[in-house]
Scaffold this motif. Structure first.
Motif, PDB file in Angstrom:
ATOM      1  N   SER A 140     -24.027  16.535  47.650  1.00  0.00           N
ATOM      2  CA  SER A 140     -22.769  16.005  47.714  1.00  0.00           C
ATOM      3  C   SER A 140     -21.970  15.946  46.379  1.00  0.00           C
ATOM      4  O   SER A 140     -22.806  16.147  45.150  1.00  0.00           O
ATOM      5  N   PRO A 141     -20.641  15.876  46.517  1.00  0.00           N
ATOM      6  CA  PRO A 141     -20.047  16.164  45.225  1.00  0.00           C
ATOM      7  C   PRO A 141     -20.308  15.714  44.039  1.00  0.00           C
ATOM      8  O   PRO A 141     -19.498  15.394  42.671  1.00  0.00           O
ATOM      9  N   ASP A 146     -21.491  20.287  37.944  1.00  0.00           N
ATOM     10  CA  ASP A 146     -20.846  21.763  36.910  1.00  0.00           C
ATOM     11  C   ASP A 146     -19.411  21.011  38.161  1.00  0.00           C
ATOM     12  O   ASP A 146     -19.229  21.136  38.910  1.00  0.00           O
ATOM     13  N   ARG A 147     -18.181  20.836  37.444  1.00  0.00           N
ATOM     14  CA  ARG A 147     -17.130  20.916  38.155  1.00  0.00           C
ATOM     15  C   ARG A 147     -16.316  21.478  38.756  1.00  0.00           C
ATOM     16  O   ARG A 147     -15.972  21.296  39.588  1.00  0.00           O
ATOM     17  N   TRP A 148     -16.627  22.734  38.635  1.00  0.00           N
ATOM     18  CA  TRP A 148     -16.196  24.117  39.060  1.00  0.00           C
ATOM     19  C   TRP A 148     -17.479  24.148  40.014  1.00  0.00           C
ATOM     20  O   TRP A 148     -16.559  24.058  41.375  1.00  0.00           O
ATOM     21  N   VAL A 149     -18.207  24.344  40.684  1.00  0.00           N
ATOM     22  CA  VAL A 149     -19.093  24.210  41.608  1.00  0.00           C
ATOM     23  C   VAL A 149     -19.208  22.553  42.421  1.00  0.00           C
ATOM     24  O   VAL A 149     -18.954  23.035  44.561  1.00  0.00           O
ATOM     25  N   VAL A 153     -17.434  23.351  46.666  1.00  0.00           N
ATOM     26  CA  VAL A 153     -18.264  22.144  47.341  1.00  0.00           C
ATOM     27  C   VAL A 153     -17.523  21.210  48.527  1.00  0.00           C
ATOM     28  O   VAL A 153     -16.999  21.410  49.164  1.00  0.00           O
ATOM     29  N   SER A 154     -16.335  20.817  47.583  1.00  0.00           N
ATOM     30  CA  SER A 154     -15.722  19.318  48.211  1.00  0.00           C
ATOM     31  C   SER A 154     -14.479  20.278  48.954  1.00  0.00           C
ATOM     32  O   SER A 154     -14.209  20.029  50.117  1.00  0.00           O
ATOM     33  N   ALA A 229     -20.083  33.843  52.608  1.00  0.00           N
ATOM     34  CA  ALA A 229     -19.662  32.933  52.440  1.00  0.00           C
ATOM     35  C   ALA A 229     -20.125  31.022  52.514  1.00  0.00           C
ATOM     36  O   ALA A 229     -19.168  30.920  51.791  1.00  0.00           O
ATOM     37  N   PHE A 230     -20.908  31.479  53.061  1.00  0.00           N
ATOM     38  CA  PHE A 230     -21.270  29.787  53.554  1.00  0.00           C
ATOM     39  C   PHE A 230     -22.128  29.443  52.438  1.00  0.00           C
ATOM     40  O   PHE A 230     -22.600  28.454  52.533  1.00  0.00           O
ATOM     41  N   ILE A 231     -22.728  30.356  51.664  1.00  0.00           N
ATOM     42  CA  ILE A 231     -23.659  30.082  50.198  1.00  0.00           C
ATOM     43  C   ILE A 231     -22.325  30.171  48.672  1.00  0.00           C
ATOM     44  O   ILE A 231     -21.771  31.062  48.161  1.00  0.00           O
ATOM     45  N   GLN A 232     -22.419  28.436  48.815  1.00  0.00           N
ATOM     46  CA  GLN A 232     -21.134  28.504  47.253  1.00  0.00           C
ATOM     47  C   GLN A 232     -22.177  28.458  46.377  1.00  0.00           C
ATOM     48  O   GLN A 232     -23.110  28.187  46.047  1.00  0.00           O
ATOM     49  N   SER A 233     -21.309  29.621  44.893  1.00  0.00           N
ATOM     50  CA  SER A 233     -21.835  30.220  43.482  1.00  0.00           C
ATOM     51  C   SER A 233     -22.526  28.572  43.318  1.00  0.00           C
ATOM     52  O   SER A 233     -21.353  27.964  43.021  1.00  0.00           O
TER      53      SER A 233
END
Length: 294
Positions: A140-141, A146-149, A153-154, A229-233
């Motif tokens: 959940s955001p 980490d604000r970039w992550v 994710v959002s 592409a479905f795995i966010q850094s």
């Protein structure tokens, strides 16, 4: 007798449906393969021929997809998927612990199944190791520091909501993509629209994967492509720190199980089962011709 019929009818409706078993071949340690959303057991077409010389390989279609049933009124919560998978595995009457492999949404399903106390104490569902392939980890955001992550994710979650809310757009674009892939790898149609949107909302967007992995008492391998592409850094960081988890990054591979990723999975599974110490079937191919040619 009316009350008895009503009671037994409710019991039958609550009984989880059995999933379609698309593949059950080979001998040796058992490996069960569980695919992801908008797909089918065809997901594992590159992996199955690699495993069958030394393993009994069982691939299922998850609830609502492939040739598995799509029960009327089903909400496709994670519990619905897990209960159907557990019932199917129990029906196999396996005598030995098995390796459970999940791809994409299948990762969420197998992690929850393995985390279930009922599963751990049932001789028919004893899991020796969990392998998660391309797990879509979305905290959940509000839980991401980490604000970039958090921002990335959002964006993913908003995109998934858009797909759910725009049926014609989603089905139309899925048809274009599916024509570029082997049949069964990626399909969103009128037939599986309800399983797709409800599984997306109730399982992927609202997930407990991290806590399920943290509660597992068996080794966990996470295998993912560097181009997935479905795995966010940054989303895998919390899992990487868990002591019972081993990470396997496969270069130049996307979300699909292509030959390079299939070979990595073979190594992971054979190491876990000790199958790499046993001779392969001399009449069985070590790898499919498609993999050997690439």
């Amino acid at each position: 007798m009316g009350w008895w019929a009503a009671l037994t009818g409710r019991v039958r409706r609550r009984r989880p449906p059995l999933l379609h078993i698309a593949t059950d071949e080979g001998t040796g340690p058992v490996v069960i393969l569980v695919h992801g959303i908008a797909s089918s057991s065809v997901t594992f077409r590159e992996l199955v021929p690699l495993l069958t010389p030394r393993h009994r390989v069982i691939a299922v279609d998850i609830l609502g997809f492939g040739e598995s049933p799509a029960p009327e009124g089903c909400e496709y919560r994670l519990e619905d998927h897990v209960e159907a998978l557990a019932a199917t595995i129990r029906s196999l009457r396996l005598r030995e612990p098995f390796v459970l492999v999940g791809h994409s949404l299948g990762s969420l399903i197998v992690a929850r199944l393995a985390a279930s106390p009922v599963t751990r104490f049932d001789r028919r569902t004893r899991i020796s190791r969990v392998v998660l392939v391309g797990p879509p980890v979305y905290l959940s955001p509000t839980e991401i520091g980490d604000r970039w992550v958090r921002a990335r994710v959002s964006v993913y979650l908003r995109a998934y909501a858009f797909l759910r809310e725009n049926k014609d757009f989603t089905i139309g674009n899925a048809a274009i993509i599916s024509r570029l892939l082997p049949k069964g790898i990626f399909e969103i149609t009128e037939r599986n629209w309800t399983p797709f949107v409800k599984s997306l909302e109730h399982c992927i967007e609202s997930q407990t994967l991290v806590s399920d992995i943290a509660s597992l008492r068996v080794p966990v391998d996470v295998v993912y492509g560097s181009l997935d592409a479905f795995i966010q850094s940054g989303s895998l960081t919390v899992i990487e720190r868990m002591r019972h988890v081993t990470m396997h990054r496969v270069e130049a591979n996307d979300h699909l199980i292509r030959p390079r990723l299939a070979r990595e999975l073979l190594t992971v599974i054979e190491t876990a089962t000790g199958a790499d110490d046993r001779p392969a079937d001399p009449d069985g191919p070590r790898a499919p011709a498609s993999a050997a040619a690439r």
